[in-house]
Motif scaffolding. Structure first.
Motif, mmCIF file in Angstrom:
data_model
loop_
_atom_site.group_PDB
_atom_site.id
_atom_site.type_symbol
_atom_site.label_atom_id
_atom_site.label_comp_id
_atom_site.label_asym_id
_atom_site.label_seq_id
_atom_site.Cartn_x
_atom_site.Cartn_y
_atom_site.Cartn_z
ATOM 1 N N ASP A 66 -6.541 9.285 -14.671
ATOM 2 C CA ASP A 66 -5.791 8.134 -15.186
ATOM 3 C C ASP A 66 -4.286 8.384 -15.286
ATOM 4 N N VAL A 67 -3.826 9.556 -14.888
ATOM 5 C CA VAL A 67 -2.391 9.841 -14.953
ATOM 6 C C VAL A 67 -1.673 8.990 -13.906
ATOM 7 N N PRO A 68 -0.644 8.214 -14.284
ATOM 8 C CA PRO A 68 0.040 7.352 -13.315
ATOM 9 C C PRO A 68 0.811 8.155 -12.269
ATOM 10 N N ALA A 69 1.055 7.498 -11.139
ATOM 11 C CA ALA A 69 1.697 8.179 -10.012
ATOM 12 C C ALA A 69 3.090 8.679 -10.358
ATOM 13 N N ASP A 70 3.828 7.934 -11.189
ATOM 14 C CA ASP A 70 5.196 8.365 -11.483
ATOM 15 C C ASP A 70 5.212 9.678 -12.261
ATOM 16 N N GLU A 71 4.203 9.893 -13.138
ATOM 17 C CA GLU A 71 4.128 11.155 -13.873
ATOM 18 C C GLU A 71 3.757 12.311 -12.945
ATOM 19 N N LEU A 72 2.862 12.057 -12.005
ATOM 20 C CA LEU A 72 2.486 13.089 -11.043
ATOM 21 C C LEU A 72 3.667 13.425 -10.133
ATOM 22 N N LEU A 73 4.427 12.403 -9.764
ATOM 23 C CA LEU A 73 5.590 12.619 -8.918
ATOM 24 C C LEU A 73 6.626 13.480 -9.631
ATOM 25 N N ARG A 74 6.785 13.273 -10.925
ATOM 26 C CA ARG A 74 7.740 14.058 -11.698
ATOM 27 C C ARG A 74 7.363 15.537 -11.666
ATOM 28 N N VAL A 75 6.071 15.826 -11.830
ATOM 29 C CA VAL A 75 5.614 17.218 -11.782
ATOM 30 C C VAL A 75 5.778 17.779 -10.374
ATOM 31 N N ALA A 76 5.397 16.990 -9.359
ATOM 32 C CA ALA A 76 5.491 17.460 -7.973
ATOM 33 C C ALA A 76 6.933 17.779 -7.596
ATOM 34 N N ALA A 77 7.871 16.927 -8.026
ATOM 35 C CA ALA A 77 9.282 17.175 -7.722
ATOM 36 C C ALA A 77 9.757 18.459 -8.392
ATOM 37 N N GLY A 78 9.300 18.700 -9.607
ATOM 38 C CA GLY A 78 9.668 19.929 -10.291
ATOM 39 C C GLY A 78 9.119 21.162 -9.589
ATOM 40 N N VAL A 79 7.863 21.095 -9.154
ATOM 41 C CA VAL A 79 7.252 22.224 -8.447
ATOM 42 C C VAL A 79 7.986 22.476 -7.140
ATOM 43 N N ALA A 226 12.927 5.351 3.369
ATOM 44 C CA ALA A 226 13.157 5.146 1.935
ATOM 45 C C ALA A 226 12.344 6.116 1.088
ATOM 46 N N GLU A 227 11.100 6.384 1.485
ATOM 47 C CA GLU A 227 10.245 7.263 0.695
ATOM 48 C C GLU A 227 10.790 8.693 0.678
ATOM 49 N N ALA A 228 11.318 9.155 1.814
ATOM 50 C CA ALA A 228 11.907 10.502 1.852
ATOM 51 C C ALA A 228 13.143 10.580 0.964
ATOM 52 N N LEU A 229 13.969 9.547 1.009
ATOM 53 C CA LEU A 229 15.162 9.537 0.160
ATOM 54 C C LEU A 229 14.779 9.551 -1.318
ATOM 55 N N GLU A 230 13.728 8.822 -1.669
ATOM 56 C CA GLU A 230 13.311 8.786 -3.069
ATOM 57 C C GLU A 230 12.781 10.142 -3.523
ATOM 58 N N LEU A 231 12.062 10.839 -2.651
ATOM 59 C CA LEU A 231 11.593 12.175 -3.008
ATOM 60 C C LEU A 231 12.776 13.128 -3.179
ATOM 61 N N ILE A 232 13.726 13.077 -2.270
ATOM 62 C CA ILE A 232 14.914 13.927 -2.400
ATOM 63 C C ILE A 232 15.647 13.617 -3.699
ATOM 64 N N LEU A 323 3.904 11.683 -0.088
ATOM 65 C CA LEU A 323 4.854 12.467 0.705
ATOM 66 C C LEU A 323 5.159 13.793 0.013
ATOM 67 N N ALA A 324 5.287 13.783 -1.304
ATOM 68 C CA ALA A 324 5.546 15.020 -2.047
ATOM 69 C C ALA A 324 4.393 16.008 -1.870
ATOM 70 N N VAL A 325 3.173 15.501 -1.896
ATOM 71 C CA VAL A 325 1.993 16.364 -1.707
ATOM 72 C C VAL A 325 2.032 17.002 -0.320
ATOM 73 N N ARG A 326 2.297 16.204 0.702
ATOM 74 C CA ARG A 326 2.362 16.748 2.071
ATOM 75 C C ARG A 326 3.495 17.772 2.200
ATOM 76 N N THR A 327 4.605 17.494 1.533
ATOM 77 C CA THR A 327 5.751 18.389 1.630
ATOM 78 C C THR A 327 5.482 19.712 0.929
ATOM 79 N N LEU A 328 4.814 19.673 -0.225
ATOM 80 C CA LEU A 328 4.450 20.909 -0.908
ATOM 81 C C LEU A 328 3.514 21.754 -0.050
ATOM 82 N N LEU A 329 2.544 21.117 0.583
ATOM 83 C CA LEU A 329 1.632 21.857 1.452
ATOM 84 C C LEU A 329 2.380 22.458 2.631
#
Length: 355
Positions: A66-79, A226-232, A323-329
């Motif tokens: 149930d964790v929303p995508a924006d919270e997961l994205l925050r953790v992924a960006a930090g990692v 746009a998605e790549a820019l948002e991840l950056i 995209l963050a998941v693919r980039t981490l892998l």
């Protein structure tokens, strides 16, 4: 017992790790990094799991699903940011001596659209054709007003900025003026104080650039999705705390942007609320440029073209997270030397554009 519970990973970390496992092979180092990650910036702290360490205080427990995508994205960006910082810097390349300007080389300067300008400078410099020279022709790279503004925003993100697209363009509209790097009329005024007006060209046709520069061909303009820019942008928010500005820029140029080579997605488009402002600004610039009598290469009507409607106004958190998941892998997949290359941010081209 309480200390042991405090060391358990939170719901965000477990769900991010599940998604990584679902998308590919997770090496132990990546798994450990995810489980130990602390969510950066503003947002929820590490969320507790249901039935574990029940307490009256703090955020309520959450099922990882149930964790929303924006919270997961925050953790992924930090990692991702922590991984970039932990990597050894690339071996310094021996800078090859570029040939000097030959008598028949055309002296030139390029300005205008910052994404296109950087790409042209890099490619020409790699050929030994650095900007400058005596009495140069000044090529002002323009385009449709919406692309000029969107490319200026993209350039800023690629240079460590952290503002969202919607906030930034609304902020610029509040000043009632185009961003300087998107304002070809302002660039023309500047260069008119440096060279004669007949040395200035307003270039609205990319296909005409090779002939203007005296080369057989040039690569097409970069177009980061746009998605790549948002991840950056999310990673920038973490990197700006971890490293200084110079190191931050180097990590973008040599590590993160090349990792995103081949990323797909939509292009940024101007929000409806700012379209009237943009059209008024475009008309003002068009009147100034055409009234001044500058030579225009291409269709002048492009300067006042209607903004595109098909594209992305606000990238969806779920797509940026994917995209963050693919980039981490990819970052942990063990490239040849730990540093990727190629793409719209090829490090060799990025370096050449700064010479």
């Amino acid at each position: 017992m309480r200390d042991g519970l405090s060391r358990l990973p939170g719901a965000q970390q477990l769900e991010l790790l599940r998604r990584l496992n679902e998308a590919g092979t997770v090496v132990p180092a990546l798994a450990e990094q995810v489980l130990a990650a602390a969510p950066p910036g503003r947002g929820q702290p590490a969320l507790r799991l249901p039935g574990v360490g029940v307490t009256e205080y703090g955020a309520r427990p959450v099922d990882p699903a149930d964790v929303p995508a924006d919270e997961l994205l925050r953790v992924a960006a930090g990692v991702l940011a922590e991984h970039l910082v932990s990597q050894p810097p690339p071996h310094p390349k021996r800078r090859r001596r570029l040939p000097g300007r030959l008598p028949w080389h055309r002296a030139y300067q390029v300005s205008g659209n910052p994404l296109r300008t950087d790409a042209v400078r890099a490619e020409m410099t790699a050929r030994g054709r650095r900007p400058g020279g005596r009495n140069p022709v000044v090529l002002l790279l323009g385009g449709t007003p919406d692309r000029m503004v969107a490319d200026t925003y993209a350039w800023r993100i690629l240079h460590t900025a952290t503002a969202s697209w919607r906030w930034w363009i609304a902020h610029r509209a509040g000043f009632d003026e185009l961003p300087p790097r998107a304002n070809v009329a302002a660039a023309a005024r500047h260069w008119r104080s440096e060279v004669d007006a007949d040395r200035i060209r307003i270039v609205l046709d990319d296909d005409a650039l090779p002939e203007l520069l005296g080369v057989p061909a040039l690569e097409g303009p970069p177009s980061p999705p746009a998605e790549a820019l948002e991840l950056i942008r999310h990673v920038n928010q973490v990197l700006r705390v971890l490293v200084d500005r110079e190191r931050h820029q180097a990590l973008l140029d040599h590590d993160l942007v090349p990792l995103l080579a081949g990323a797909e997605g939509g292009r940024l488009v101007v929000p409806y609320a700012q379209r009237r402002w943009l059209k008024a600004q475009a008309r003002r610039a068009y009147d100034e440029l055409t009234g001044a009598g500058y030579a225009v290469v291409g269709d002048p009507a492009r300067l006042i073209a209607e903004p595109e409607r098909d594209g992305v106004i606000a990238p969806a958190d779920a797509e940026v997270l994917a995209l963050a998941v693919r980039t981490l892998l990819r970052a942990h997949s063990g490239g040849q030397d730990g540093h990727a290359s190629g793409g719209w941010g090829d490090p060799d081209r990025m370096e050449a554009s700064k010479r």
